[in-house]
Motif scaffolding. Sequence first.
Motif, short mmCIF file in Angstrom:
data_model
loop_
_atom_site.label_atom_id
_atom_site.label_comp_id
_atom_site.label_asym_id
_atom_site.label_seq_id
_atom_site.Cartn_x
_atom_site.Cartn_y
_atom_site.Cartn_z
N ALA A 187 33.65 34.93 38.16
CA ALA A 187 33.84 33.64 38.83
C ALA A 187 34.62 32.66 37.98
O ALA A 187 35.37 31.82 38.50
N ALA A 188 34.45 32.73 36.66
CA ALA A 188 35.19 31.83 35.77
C ALA A 188 36.69 32.04 35.93
O ALA A 188 37.47 31.07 35.90
N MET A 189 37.11 33.27 36.11
CA MET A 189 38.53 33.55 36.30
C MET A 189 39.01 33.04 37.65
O MET A 189 40.12 32.52 37.77
N THR A 190 38.15 33.14 38.67
CA THR A 190 38.51 32.59 39.98
C THR A 190 38.75 31.09 39.89
O THR A 190 39.73 30.57 40.43
N VAL A 191 37.87 30.39 39.18
CA VAL A 191 38.03 28.95 39.02
C VAL A 191 39.29 28.64 38.22
O VAL A 191 40.00 27.66 38.50
N GLU A 192 39.60 29.46 37.26
CA GLU A 192 40.81 29.26 36.47
C GLU A 192 42.05 29.40 37.35
O GLU A 192 43.02 28.64 37.19
N LEU A 193 42.03 30.33 38.28
CA LEU A 193 43.15 30.49 39.20
C LEU A 193 43.27 29.29 40.15
O LEU A 193 44.37 28.89 40.52
N VAL A 194 42.12 28.73 40.54
CA VAL A 194 42.16 27.51 41.35
C VAL A 194 42.83 26.40 40.55
O VAL A 194 43.70 25.67 41.07
N ALA A 195 42.45 26.24 39.30
CA ALA A 195 43.04 25.20 38.46
C ALA A 195 44.54 25.40 38.29
O ALA A 195 45.29 24.43 38.16
N ALA A 249 38.78 28.00 46.33
CA ALA A 249 37.74 29.02 46.34
C ALA A 249 36.48 28.44 46.95
O ALA A 249 36.20 27.24 46.82
N ILE A 250 35.72 29.29 47.62
CA ILE A 250 34.42 28.89 48.17
C ILE A 250 33.36 29.61 47.35
O ILE A 250 33.31 30.85 47.33
N LEU A 251 32.52 28.84 46.69
CA LEU A 251 31.53 29.40 45.78
C LEU A 251 30.17 28.75 46.00
O LEU A 251 30.09 27.61 46.50
N PRO A 252 29.10 29.43 45.62
CA PRO A 252 27.79 28.76 45.60
C PRO A 252 27.83 27.58 44.63
O PRO A 252 28.50 27.65 43.58
N HIS A 253 27.11 26.54 44.96
CA HIS A 253 27.15 25.34 44.14
C HIS A 253 26.77 25.61 42.69
O HIS A 253 27.40 25.09 41.76
N GLY A 254 25.75 26.44 42.47
CA GLY A 254 25.33 26.73 41.11
C GLY A 254 26.41 27.42 40.29
O GLY A 254 26.55 27.17 39.08
N VAL A 255 27.17 28.30 40.92
CA VAL A 255 28.25 29.00 40.23
C VAL A 255 29.37 28.03 39.89
O VAL A 255 29.92 28.04 38.78
N ALA A 256 29.74 27.19 40.86
CA ALA A 256 30.80 26.21 40.61
C ALA A 256 30.41 25.25 39.50
O ALA A 256 31.24 24.87 38.67
N ARG A 257 29.14 24.85 39.47
CA ARG A 257 28.68 23.94 38.42
C ARG A 257 28.73 24.62 37.04
O ARG A 257 29.11 24.00 36.05
N LEU A 258 28.36 25.90 37.01
CA LEU A 258 28.37 26.63 35.75
C LEU A 258 29.78 26.73 35.17
O LEU A 258 29.96 26.63 33.96
#
Length: 255
Positions: free
Chosen positions: A105-113, A119-128
Amino acid sequence: MTLRLRYVAGVSPAKWLRAWNERRTDLPLEAVRVEEAEQLADLRAGEADVAFVRLPIDDAGLHVIQLWEELAVAVLPKDHPLAEAEALTLADLVHEPLAPAQPDAAMTVELVAAGTGHAILPHGVARLHHRRDVVAVPLTDAAPTRIALVWRVERDDADIQELVGVVRGRTARSSRREGDDEDAAAPAKATAKAKANAKAAAAEKAKGGKGAGGKAAKGGKGAKGGKPAGASRASGRASSARSGRSARKRGGRSR
């Protein structure tokens, strides 16, 4: 010997680890975070005893206790036109590109950035995996996900059940098997509670009898000096409930 726990991103097991280690100093709890794609691998292989997983899963041969739901969020670049919204719907994103999903998931968020999409993620994952260059906006109509505690059917023993009790907030003196005893004791508890309520009501009624409702029971005496409630202080004629003599008559005898 240790009890081996696996958990996915978005789960914070620290409080259960503390509770377990205080309760069972003889059996340390080893916790390791795993990627969601591999959340059952160690459990199936016998290398873990219990796991926090994100549903849905193939639950064949597993005990599953569903715990809590996770709200979904849209992770967007900070400069995205929708980044300032307080909440979004799936329709708001229908024409927006999705960032390529990654096992991490960290890589997915990096691609969003990096601007590849949202990306659509559970809130806890996005917060992490929060970063300063992305935002997470709640999705009001996206299906929530759910976290569950799972373990193998053949591994169901007293230690596992005690850990389940810790996760579910049971005290050291209770367990799943004691639930029947608690149900059997429920009528007695209800009776005791009813008696306590009745006793409290009687005490309150007795206390209330000393007020306005208690005047008739005491021969019409008021709250002060035994004077009737309707007596006038100015007339000096307050009647005595015991003798029936008036204040004026008594005054005549004194002369």
